[in-house]
Write a protein that holds these residues in place. Structure first.
Motif, PDB file in Angstrom:
ATOM      1  N   VAL A   1       0.844  -1.194   0.000  1.00  0.00           N
ATOM      2  CA  VAL A   1       0.000   0.000   0.000  1.00  0.00           C
ATOM      3  C   VAL A   1       0.878   1.242   0.000  1.00  0.00           C
ATOM      4  CG1 VAL A   1      -1.986  -1.091   1.095  1.00  0.00           C
ATOM      5  CG2 VAL A   1      -0.190  -0.087   2.513  1.00  0.00           C
ATOM      6  N   LEU A   2       0.387   2.279  -0.632  1.00  0.00           N
ATOM      7  CA  LEU A   2       1.149   3.514  -0.801  1.00  0.00           C
ATOM      8  C   LEU A   2       0.677   4.555   0.208  1.00  0.00           C
ATOM      9  CD1 LEU A   2       3.299   4.663  -2.843  1.00  0.00           C
ATOM     10  CD2 LEU A   2       1.367   5.731  -4.027  1.00  0.00           C
ATOM     11  N   THR A   3       1.596   5.352   0.700  1.00  0.00           N
ATOM     12  CA  THR A   3       1.230   6.433   1.609  1.00  0.00           C
ATOM     13  C   THR A   3       2.183   7.615   1.454  1.00  0.00           C
ATOM     14  OG1 THR A   3       0.863   7.073   3.922  1.00  0.00           O
ATOM     15  CG2 THR A   3       2.577   5.442   3.512  1.00  0.00           C
ATOM     16  N   GLN A   4       1.621   8.805   1.593  1.00  0.00           N
ATOM     17  CA  GLN A   4       2.454  10.000   1.667  1.00  0.00           C
ATOM     18  C   GLN A   4       3.010  10.134   3.078  1.00  0.00           C
ATOM     19  OE1 GLN A   4      -0.459  12.942   0.501  1.00  0.00           O
ATOM     20  NE2 GLN A   4       0.176  12.879  -1.642  1.00  0.00           N
ATOM     21  N   SER A   5       3.953  11.049   3.230  1.00  0.00           N
ATOM     22  CA  SER A   5       4.594  11.246   4.525  1.00  0.00           C
ATOM     23  C   SER A   5       3.806  12.258   5.359  1.00  0.00           C
ATOM     24  CB  SER A   5       6.039  11.722   4.330  1.00  0.00           C
ATOM     25  OG  SER A   5       6.702  11.806   5.569  1.00  0.00           O
ATOM     26  N   ARG A   6       2.562  11.881   5.686  1.00  0.00           N
ATOM     27  CA  ARG A   6       1.692  12.738   6.489  1.00  0.00           C
ATOM     28  C   ARG A   6       0.990  11.847   7.508  1.00  0.00           C
ATOM     29  NH1 ARG A   6      -1.694  15.854   1.957  1.00  0.00           N
ATOM     30  NH2 ARG A   6      -2.460  17.045   3.765  1.00  0.00           N
ATOM     31  N   GLU A   7       0.907  12.308   8.776  1.00  0.00           N
ATOM     32  CA  GLU A   7       0.494  11.404   9.850  1.00  0.00           C
ATOM     33  C   GLU A   7      -0.913  10.877   9.675  1.00  0.00           C
ATOM     34  OE1 GLU A   7       0.563  10.790  14.676  1.00  0.00           O
ATOM     35  OE2 GLU A   7       1.087  12.766  13.850  1.00  0.00           O
ATOM     36  N   HIS A   8      -1.888  11.725   9.311  1.00  0.00           N
ATOM     37  CA  HIS A   8      -3.247  11.216   9.224  1.00  0.00           C
ATOM     38  C   HIS A   8      -3.393  10.190   8.095  1.00  0.00           C
ATOM     39  CE1 HIS A   8      -3.486  14.315   6.076  1.00  0.00           C
ATOM     40  NE2 HIS A   8      -4.567  13.705   5.630  1.00  0.00           N
TER      41      HIS A   8
END
Length: 555
Positions: A101-108
């Motif tokens: 899974v892909l995610t940006q570097s942002r906590e939420h």
């Protein structure tokens, strides 16, 4: 062209490396494959796939043999989130398959990503942020240090959230727009992330080097990859991955050279679907290995079936000339190509080799679910006698003499040329039957009797221009005697020049097929074919067919 001065090279050469990759001539083992069809491929579709379509596509990827599959960006939309949850809750992920899974570097976003993975046995959390000069200056307007902080803070958050959830979670980091990033800076930010994650033998980390936009020739990318491979920290516990796009049409070359340069993993899609000009085509990469004797560890033995599902679920079409998978990639229309292929197939059938080396065919079409007769020899106005003869022999059992194949070849090409169309095998067979097989006008033989008398005497009864007649003559054999009888009655000037025969079918129900060529006193050649359970009758039918072709020739 105008405005060329506004363009400049946006890539950065890697610091000097040994270019060890140039010493290798081929990729000698399969990389770890990661399909990104359901994320990168899906987001490139005009109409993205729905939940049911994504579930079906996921199953196809599993059946092909992918062990790592990027399923999407769970925090991006409810559809993406629900897809991830459905795979987990319905137990649709085999134990030996890892979803990514892909995610940006942002906590939420990181928090929701881990929520989506709750209960997953094996997962890769793929963290990314853009690092190129263009992105830093124009999009984020941040310094190098600030871009590193984004990556490091995201890496720390991933590590914190992993500790809160059960499951085998591995990490991947991509310096997005790697090819537009100074190699020294790409190395610095990757090493900063690795210092947070501290990869170990039982917890390896993936560093992905994406060709987000293709900016250079493939060898430049290979040097960049080699530089990273040689200078990354914790190298023995780091898996270097490639993710090439195809803006310059070099995605396959980028990937193969990147593998030579030390990478061990490839992210790509089936048929190269992806943003702009697409992602690297994993099928092409895998088949390139396969045709050099390297097992790609993917099951591509039924490309037509994969093509059907892909086209139906994505709404995309595979180009007819797409390597290995397009409808026309094995098609030979050229006469010389067809002849060489037919001879190569015959040479192989004779047992000269168990290795594949047929001219013009780098791959045995049957290995990927294609058919010789339907996919290889295609007939149009450019075709030749070799291809036409090959179709008649392999599809219908007729082994025409060489000169007859040539004669038929001209006829078939003329028909194709005048109709401005490709001719299907059944149409070629129809032309052959109409022009040469059991021709019964103006002569139709009804009865033949033979007597041994100073050779063979033949009495032939036949209808000729609507009149029942009988002719008798002798010869040095039955066919010669019939020929002399027909010639004496009609006054036609011809002689038998060639005769061949063979069984049309194998077994007790086999028929005999005969081919006869006659040549007139002026040197014109005419052919006929006869088919019958009795070899003598089939030879007479062939002779009569040739004579009828001669008598019906108005030229």
């Amino acid at each position: 062209m105008k405005n060329v001065s506004k363009y400049t090279r946006q890539f950065f050469e890697a610091p000097k490396t040994a270019m060890k990759w140039t010493e290798r001539s081929y990729v000698d083992k399969a990389p770890t494959w990661c399909s990104v069809d359901l994320r990168d491929g899906n987001q490139a579709l005009v109409i993205p796939m729905g939940l049911g379509e994504k579930l079906e596509f996921f199953k196809v990827l599993v059946d092909i043999g992918f062990k790592e599959i990027e399923i999407g960006f769970p925090a991006a939309s409810e559809t993406e989130y629900d897809f991830c949850r459905t795979l987990i809750e319905d137990d649709l992920i085999p134990d030996d398959v890892t979803i990514q899974v892909l995610t940006q570097s942002r906590e939420h976003i990181i928090e929701k990503t881990f929520e989506a993975l709750r209960g997953c046995k094996n997962a890769i959390v793929h963290l990314y942020n853009s690092t190129s000069v263009a992105q830093r200056e124009q999009v984020f307007r941040k310094s190098r240090e600030e871009i590193i902080d984004i990556a490091v803070s995201g890496a720390k958050l991933c590590k914190e959230y992993r500790e809160k959830y059960e499951g085998n979670y591995r990490f991947e980091y991509s310096p997005e727009s790697f090819t537009g990033t100074e190699p020294e800076f790409a190395l610095e930010i990757c090493n900063a992330v690795l210092d947070v994650w501290k990869p170990a033998p039982e917890d390896k980390v993936i560093i992905n080097l994406p060709v987000t936009v293709q900016l250079s020739m493939p060898h430049v990318y290979a040097n960049q990859v080699e530089y990273m491979c040689e200078n990354l920290k914790y190298r023995e516990n780091v898996i270097v991955s490639l993710h090439p796009h195809n803006d310059r049409g070099c995605a396959v070359a980028d990937t193969e050279m990147g593998l030579l340069a030390g990478a061990e993993r490839v992210e790509g899609t089936l048929f190269g679907n992806g943003e702009r000009t697409g992602n690297v085509d994993i099928i092409t990469l895998a088949m390139n290995m396969y045709t050099q004797g390297v097992d790609p560890q993917l099951d591509l033995s039924d490309i037509p079936a994969i093509n059907e599902v892909y086209s139906r679920l994505t709404g995309m079409a595979v180009n007819e000339r797409q390597p290995y998978t397009g409808k026309l990639v094995f098609a030979a229309f050229s006469g010389s190509h067809q002849d060489a292929i037919a001879k190569g197939m015959k040479w192989r059938a004779e047992g000269h080799t168990d290795r594949w080396s047929v001219p013009y065919l780098p791959l045995d079409p049957e290995d990927i679910g294609r058919e010789y007769s339907a996919d290889v020899i295609r007939i149009n106005s450019q075709s030749g006698k070799g291809g036409i003869g090959y179709i008649l022999e392999t599809r219908f059992g007729y082994d025409l003499p060489k000169k007859m194949r040539e004669k038929l070849g001209y006829i078939v090409k003329d028909v194709s040329d005048k109709k401005h169309k490709e001719l299907l095998p059944d149409e070629v067979y129809g032309i052959f039957k109409q022009r040469f097989v059991d021709i019964t006008s103006p002569i139709c033989v009804t009865e033949t009797h033979f007597v041994q008398r100073d050779g063979i005497e033949a009495t032939v009864s036949f209808d000729y221009n609507g009149k029942r007649v009988t002719a008798t003559d002798t010869g040095n054999g039955r066919l010669d005697a019939v020929s002399n009888a027909l010639r004496s009655y009609t006054g036609a000037d011809f002689n038998i020049n060639a005769y061949t025969e063979h069984a049309l079918e194998v077994g007790s129900a086999s028929k005999a097929v005969s081919y006869v060529e006659i040549v007139t006193g002026t040197g014109r050649s005419y052919w006929g074919t006869g088919i019958d359970n009795d070899i003598i009758t089939s030879s007479i039918k062939a002779l009569v067919s040739a004579v009828n072709n001669m008598l019906g020739d108005k030229s």
